[in-house]
Write an enzyme that holds these catalytic residues in place. Structure first.
Site, PDB file in Angstrom:
ATOM      1  N   ASP A 157      -7.377 -15.678   2.035  1.00  0.00           N
ATOM      2  CA  ASP A 157      -8.769 -16.106   2.227  1.00  0.00           C
ATOM      3  C   ASP A 157      -9.572 -15.832   0.956  1.00  0.00           C
ATOM      4  O   ASP A 157     -10.388 -16.651   0.528  1.00  0.00           O
ATOM      5  CB  ASP A 157      -9.432 -15.366   3.403  1.00  0.00           C
ATOM      6  N   ASP A 178      -2.583 -12.414   4.873  1.00  0.00           N
ATOM      7  CA  ASP A 178      -3.674 -13.082   5.593  1.00  0.00           C
ATOM      8  C   ASP A 178      -4.984 -12.853   4.855  1.00  0.00           C
ATOM      9  O   ASP A 178      -5.764 -13.778   4.620  1.00  0.00           O
ATOM     10  CB  ASP A 178      -3.753 -12.526   7.021  1.00  0.00           C
ATOM     11  N   ASP A 186      -5.406  -2.856  -2.521  1.00  0.00           N
ATOM     12  CA  ASP A 186      -6.824  -2.709  -2.904  1.00  0.00           C
ATOM     13  C   ASP A 186      -7.040  -3.164  -4.345  1.00  0.00           C
ATOM     14  O   ASP A 186      -7.969  -3.925  -4.641  1.00  0.00           O
ATOM     15  CB  ASP A 186      -7.328  -1.273  -2.656  1.00  0.00           C
ATOM     16  N   LYS A 198       0.876  -1.180   0.000  1.00  0.00           N
ATOM     17  CA  LYS A 198       0.000   0.000   0.000  1.00  0.00           C
ATOM     18  C   LYS A 198       0.908   1.222   0.000  1.00  0.00           C
ATOM     19  O   LYS A 198       0.863   2.087   0.893  1.00  0.00           O
ATOM     20  CB  LYS A 198      -0.960  -0.049   1.205  1.00  0.00           C
TER      21      LYS A 198
HETATM   22  C1  IPM Z   1      -4.128 -17.670   9.358  1.00  0.00           C
HETATM   23  C2  IPM Z   1      -5.004 -17.316  10.536  1.00  0.00           C
HETATM   24  C3  IPM Z   1      -4.161 -16.724  11.647  1.00  0.00           C
HETATM   25  C4  IPM Z   1      -3.527 -15.446  11.128  1.00  0.00           C
HETATM   26  C5  IPM Z   1      -4.900 -16.464  12.966  1.00  0.00           C
HETATM   27  C6  IPM Z   1      -5.588 -17.699  13.488  1.00  0.00           C
HETATM   28  C7  IPM Z   1      -3.994 -15.890  14.006  1.00  0.00           C
HETATM   29  O1  IPM Z   1      -6.027 -16.474  10.140  1.00  0.00           O
HETATM   30  O2  IPM Z   1      -3.199 -18.475   9.544  1.00  0.00           O
HETATM   31  O3  IPM Z   1      -4.371 -17.181   8.261  1.00  0.00           O
HETATM   32  O4  IPM Z   1      -4.140 -14.373  11.171  1.00  0.00           O
HETATM   33  O5  IPM Z   1      -2.390 -15.513  10.669  1.00  0.00           O
HETATM   34 MN    MN Z   2      -6.118 -16.098   8.006  1.00  0.00          MN
END
Ligand code: IPM
Ligand code: MN
Length: 364
Positions: free
Chosen positions: A252, A248, A224, A192
């Site tokens: 996801d 992180d 972003d 960023k």
């Molecule tokens: C991940 C998880 C962890 C993180 C949490 C559980 C602390 O979300 O491994 O992605 O944020 O790194």
């Molecule tokens: Mn995570």
């Protein structure tokens, strides 16, 4: 081979998927003539309940002697009180830091048979094959100061610090270019830099490291924009490298290209070597403790099992064994076997243990 593997089942569906990994490793041991010495230890919420801390000293000591570590998940509503002094996540973060696991590898390879399970159109998913490399022991996750306090207006305030040193950026950037050299020779660095000073240092440092790798293409994206490009042109990415928090978040998002978070493996690696001269890694699925389905025996074990394959490859050097697991997963999916998270409405889903049994059949 005789290898010492520490199991950290943790919370929620953690124990269910770690049991799956254990069964698969037993089968691999039997088939290829290895002995995996697997012992479970406490971490996370269950460790808080039993010992008062999320990372008991005994667990840390055992992990430091292991050849590799398999972790299920930590956390859950029981320990979620924002005022709590101890939190399950401290266990995982402490372990990453104490073991120096600065590099988190999260491969994203949608399975051809699961494209229907992703919210993205199939035409976008064909040929997607990327590796997201997340910096894991720095940035805002660990920066000091971090505190809650009362400000001059008598109001509560809280702060975290996003901080990176040049050497922290260099080592993860170097790894990104090295890995890209073995792949499609492209690195996308995410930051960023239009707002954050730490991101400007990140971009500058990655750019300097890139000079040592003239054969690798470097693309810089703002976080972003990157979250958008990940959906609009996922095929374009080879190695993505980014800091702890952005990594992180974006992994996801990326997991949905594979149809479910339950499919995504990860490996956390550092400089420490085990008795085989390989990296002493921590292997965990990215899905987390999933309290909504915990204890029901329906969790998707694929992310955990593919993490186990990464362990065989990176920490034990057992390439054929890793490939055997990956082929078994491929073949189980090709045969139409699905857990609930990836099943279509008209498909009857398998439980975790049924899925594991199908995998074991394929391994036989
Ligand atoms: C991940 C998880 C962890 C993180 C949490 C559980 C602390 O979300 O491994 O992605 O944020 O790194
Ligand atoms: Mn995570």
């Amino acid at each position: 081979m005789k290898a010492k593997i520490t199991l950290l089942p943790g919370d929620g569906i953690g124990p269910e998927v770690v049991e799956a990994a254990q069964k698969i490793l037993e089968k691999i041991g039997q088939k290829f003539g290895h002995h995996f010495d697997m012992e479970a230890h406490l971490i996370g919420g269950i460790a808080i309940d039993k010992t008062g801390v999320a990372l008991p000293e005994e667990t840390l000591a055992v992990c430091k002697k292991a050849d590799a570590i398999i972790l299920g998940a930590v956390g859950g509503p029981k320990w979620d009180d924002p005022n709590a002094a101890v939190r399950p996540e401290q266990g995982l973060l402490g372990l990453r830091k104490e073991l120096g696991l600065f590099a988190n590898l999260r491969p994203v390879q949608p399975h051809p048979q699961l494209m229907g399970a992703s919210p993205l159109k199939e035409s976008y998913l064909e040929g997607v094959d990327m590796l997201i490399l997340r910096e894991l022991t720095g940035g805002i996750y660990f920066g000091e100061p971090r505190e809650k306090r009362i400000n001059a207006n008598g109001e509560e305030e809280a702060l975290d610090t996003m901080i990176y040193s040049e050497s922290e950026i260099q080592r993860i950037a170097r790894l990104a270019f090295e890995i890209a050299g073995e792949r499609r020779k492209k690195v996308t660095s995410i930051d960023k830099a239009n707002v954050l000073e730490s991101s400007r240092l990140w971009r500058k440092t990655v750019g300097k490291v890139a000079k040592d790798y003239p054969e690798i293409e470097l693309e810089n994206l703002l976080i972003d924009a990157a979250t958008m490009h990940l959906l609009s042109r996922p095929r374009d990415f080879d190695v993505m490298v980014t800091m702890n928090l952005f990594g992180d978040i974006i992994t996801d998002e990326a997991s949905m290209l594979t149809g479910s978070m339950g499919n995504m493996p990860s490996a956390s690696l550092g400089d420490a070597l085990n008795e085989f001269g390989k990296q002493r890694g921590l292997y965990e699925p990215i899905h987390g403790s999933a309290p909504d389905i915990a204890g029901r025996g329906i969790a998707n074990p694929i992310g955990m099992i593919l993490s186990t394959a990464m362990m065989l490859r990176h920490s034990l050097g057992l390439i054929n064994e890793a490939e055997a697991i990956e082929k078994a997963v491929d073949s189980v999916l090709n045969s139409g076997h699905r857990t609930a998270d990836i099943a279509k409405e008209d498909e009857s889903p398998l439980s975790t243990s049924e899925m594991v049994n199908k995998l074991i059949e394929k391994l036989a």
